[in-house]
Design an enzyme around this catalytic site. Structure first.
Site, PDB file in Angstrom:
ATOM      1  N   SER A  10      48.390  19.829  69.485  1.00 24.24           N
ATOM      2  CA  SER A  10      47.037  19.348  69.798  1.00 24.24           C
ATOM      3  C   SER A  10      46.089  20.547  69.919  1.00 24.24           C
ATOM      4  O   SER A  10      44.920  20.456  69.586  1.00 24.24           O
ATOM      5  CB  SER A  10      47.021  18.543  71.103  1.00 24.24           C
ATOM      6  OG  SER A  10      47.222  19.405  72.190  1.00 24.24           O
ATOM      7  N   HIS A  90      59.475  23.553  66.540  1.00 29.21           N
ATOM      8  CA  HIS A  90      59.031  22.796  67.710  1.00 29.21           C
ATOM      9  C   HIS A  90      59.803  23.283  68.929  1.00 29.21           C
ATOM     10  O   HIS A  90      60.926  23.775  68.801  1.00 29.21           O
ATOM     11  CB  HIS A  90      59.332  21.299  67.473  1.00 29.21           C
ATOM     12  CG  HIS A  90      58.506  20.383  68.324  1.00 29.21           C
ATOM     13  ND1 HIS A  90      58.770  20.164  69.655  1.00 29.21           N
ATOM     14  CD2 HIS A  90      57.423  19.624  68.024  1.00 29.21           C
ATOM     15  CE1 HIS A  90      57.876  19.315  70.131  1.00 29.21           C
ATOM     16  NE2 HIS A  90      57.035  18.970  69.165  1.00 29.21           N
ATOM     17  N   ASP A  92      62.113  22.755  72.266  1.00 31.61           N
ATOM     18  CA  ASP A  92      63.226  21.808  72.361  1.00 31.61           C
ATOM     19  C   ASP A  92      63.011  20.737  73.441  1.00 31.61           C
ATOM     20  O   ASP A  92      63.888  19.939  73.713  1.00 31.61           O
ATOM     21  CB  ASP A  92      64.547  22.560  72.597  1.00 31.61           C
ATOM     22  CG  ASP A  92      64.580  23.263  73.950  1.00 31.61           C
ATOM     23  OD1 ASP A  92      63.563  23.216  74.689  1.00 31.61           O
ATOM     24  OD2 ASP A  92      65.616  23.877  74.267  1.00 31.61           O
ATOM     25  N   THR A 123      59.488  27.283  76.650  1.00 34.01           N
ATOM     26  CA  THR A 123      59.069  28.528  77.305  1.00 34.01           C
ATOM     27  C   THR A 123      58.942  28.336  78.820  1.00 34.01           C
ATOM     28  O   THR A 123      58.275  27.404  79.273  1.00 34.01           O
ATOM     29  CB  THR A 123      57.712  29.002  76.733  1.00 34.01           C
ATOM     30  OG1 THR A 123      57.823  29.019  75.332  1.00 34.01           O
ATOM     31  CG2 THR A 123      57.342  30.374  77.252  1.00 34.01           C
ATOM     32  N   ILE A 126      55.431  28.170  82.262  1.00 34.63           N
ATOM     33  CA  ILE A 126      54.115  27.682  81.856  1.00 34.63           C
ATOM     34  C   ILE A 126      53.505  26.771  82.923  1.00 34.63           C
ATOM     35  O   ILE A 126      52.303  26.737  83.127  1.00 34.63           O
ATOM     36  CB  ILE A 126      54.214  26.879  80.530  1.00 34.63           C
ATOM     37  CG1 ILE A 126      54.642  27.798  79.408  1.00 34.63           C
ATOM     38  CG2 ILE A 126      52.872  26.250  80.185  1.00 34.63           C
ATOM     39  CD1 ILE A 126      54.870  27.081  78.110  1.00 34.63           C
ATOM     40  N   ASP A 205      33.280 -16.187  92.356  1.00 38.47           N
ATOM     41  CA  ASP A 205      32.620 -15.290  91.398  1.00 38.47           C
ATOM     42  C   ASP A 205      31.195 -15.783  91.132  1.00 38.47           C
ATOM     43  O   ASP A 205      30.902 -16.325  90.068  1.00 38.47           O
ATOM     44  CB  ASP A 205      33.466 -15.274  90.108  1.00 38.47           C
ATOM     45  CG  ASP A 205      32.896 -14.386  89.021  1.00 38.47           C
ATOM     46  OD1 ASP A 205      32.061 -13.520  89.331  1.00 38.47           O
ATOM     47  OD2 ASP A 205      33.301 -14.565  87.848  1.00 38.47           O
TER      48      ASP A 205
END
Ligand code: SPV
Ligand code: MG
Length: 436
Positions: A10, A90, A92, A123, A126, A205
């Site tokens: 993205s 990508h 994992d 990673t 993060i 209402d």
């Protein structure tokens, strides 16, 4: 010729995890980034913070990136078929959880030409959840939230909305998602229905629940959610009052108000002609729209005009004539209401509405004709579908059932299966505030 390597993202929030993926991709060949379009991001996540063009500009300038191409869906397969990369890289992290089906599809697809999926260990450090929460939190701020409905309409064209009448139902609309082969599906916005807000307060209402009380419901929802809010503004009241309502809603971050063209004691439209309702004159209602548009300060806020002609059996021509007049008066959208179970009149309205030289987003509330699937309405030209009362109707049924079960059995044990466990209710609400 070097190998093509495909990386989808993205790119709305770039961190060193992305850099690790790109670096790996670079070692393998020419890096093509499949950048999710604004529509793709909005379909599975939220309105992107940066537009496609802005994100593209950033990513094109990362060293080693050869090309940035649009990826229209969360699913990578259409682009993989187009670019036939030797490698897809990508993290994992998608082996488990909701994205695993998309991983399977990628593996299946690239097998065709002997392509390979290369996965990097996710990673560390993060704290992506925290960072995402922060970005998410931006959408709880007034300006961002107010503008989100218009942005979504520009990006997606087709929005799915569900009613919310308190913080808890707001959270359901905010968080409920399903994932299938088409992608991730969620609600785009919340409808604060007058029927549900009144019913939740044990009141009819009939515009009896006053603005202060409606605002307190809205605040409750604003506090714990981030999606755009569309308020059911009933008739909008007197013009002199409506202009204040518009300013108030704008100030607190509501995205739109829908007002219906009735005067006198308003009753719910689902009563049909039994309620003896009076439709407003075109002239007066146009003046209300104009006054509201003049009163608003921002460009984002939307005033949507709701036409009751079909409910009141005034005919298709009257409905169309009003739609034209209301758009001319400055309405930012048209809601056409109907209790015709066949939905024929809704489809007929859509057919004729499409022919207008100038149209605005079209809204429907398919309560009476809920056998019709969303796609059929979208294909007919509808932009916003509001599922207007289903959370309170289902909750009431479940709650009554539990009350009966307790009375019948002189204890609550038999109701256990109908209830969340104590463990579940205790942990249902996160102690972290949204975006915190
Ligand atoms: C509401 O939800 O309060 C509405 C839509 O106004 S309807 O009940 O269908 O009239
Ligand atoms: Mg209503």
């Amino acid at each position: 010729m070097s190998n093509k390597v495909y990386v989808a993202m993205s790119g709305d929030l770039i961190h060193h995890g992305h850099m690790n993926v790109i670096q790996k991709a670079r070692e393998l060949g020419e890096v093509i980034i499949g950048l999710h379009t604004d529509e793709a991001v909005a379909s599975y996540w939220r309105v992107p913070f940066l537009s496609y063009e802005e994100r593209k500009q950033i990513i094109e300038n990362i060293s080693g990136v050869t090309a940035v191409v649009p990826q229209d869906t969360f699913d990578q397969v259409p682009n993989l078929q187009k670019y036939r990369p030797q490698y897809v890289v990508h993290g994992d992290d998608w082996k488990e959880g909701p994205h695993r089906h998309f991983r399977d599809k990628v593996i299946q697809c690239i097998k065709e030409w002997g392509g390979e999926l290369v996965e990097l260990p996710y990673t560390k450090g993060i704290q992506l959840d925290k960072v995402q929460d922060l970005v998410h939190g931006i959408y709880t701020t007034t300006d961002m939230r107010r503008a989100a409905l218009r942005k979504l309409l520009n990006i997606k064209k087709h929005l799915r909305v569900l009613e919310a009448h308190n913080g808890l139902t707001g959270l359901i609309v905010e968080k409920t998602q399903i994932e299938n082969e088409e992608g991730i599906r969620q609600f785009d916005a919340m409808w604060i229905s007058s029927l549900c807000d009144s019913t939740a307060k044990g009141k009819p209402d009939i515009e009896l629940v006053d603005l202060s009380s409606r605002l307190s419901t809205i605040h409750e929802i604003l506090e714990v959610t981030s999606k755009p809010i569309i308020l059911d503004g009933d008739t909008g009241g007197k013009i002199e009052h409506f202009i204040y309502t518009v300013r108030t809603l704008e100030r607190i971050g509501v995205s739109a108000i829908i007002i219906e063209d009735k005067i006198g004691l308003k009753k719910n439209s689902l009563f049909g002609t039994d309620a003896g309702q009076t439709q407003d004159s075109i002239e007066n209602f146009c003046n209300k729209i104009k006054a509201g548009k003049l009163a608003q300060i921002t460009k984002d806020f939307m005033i949507i005009a709701r036409i009751e002609s079909l409910i009141l059996k005034k005919g298709m021509d009257d409905a169309l004539k009003r739609a034209r007049a209301y758009i001319e008066a400055g309405a930012d959208g048209i809601m056409i209401h109907s209790i015709d179970k066949s939905a024929e009149e809704i489809f007929e309205f859509c057919r004729q509405y499409k022919q207008f030289p100038l149209t605005m987003p079209l809204v429907v509330v398919p309560t009476a004709y809920n056998q019709i699937k969303e796609d059929a309405l979208f294909d007919a030209g509808v932009n916003i579908i509001i599922h207007a009362n289903h959370l309170i109707r289902s909750a009431y049924k479940a709650m009554s059932q539990t009350a009966h079960t307790i009375l019948q059995n002189k204890r609550s044990y038999e109701a256990n299966d109908q209830c969340l466990s104590i463990q579940e209710i205790l942990t249902l609400i996160d102690s972290d505030i949204i975006g915190g």
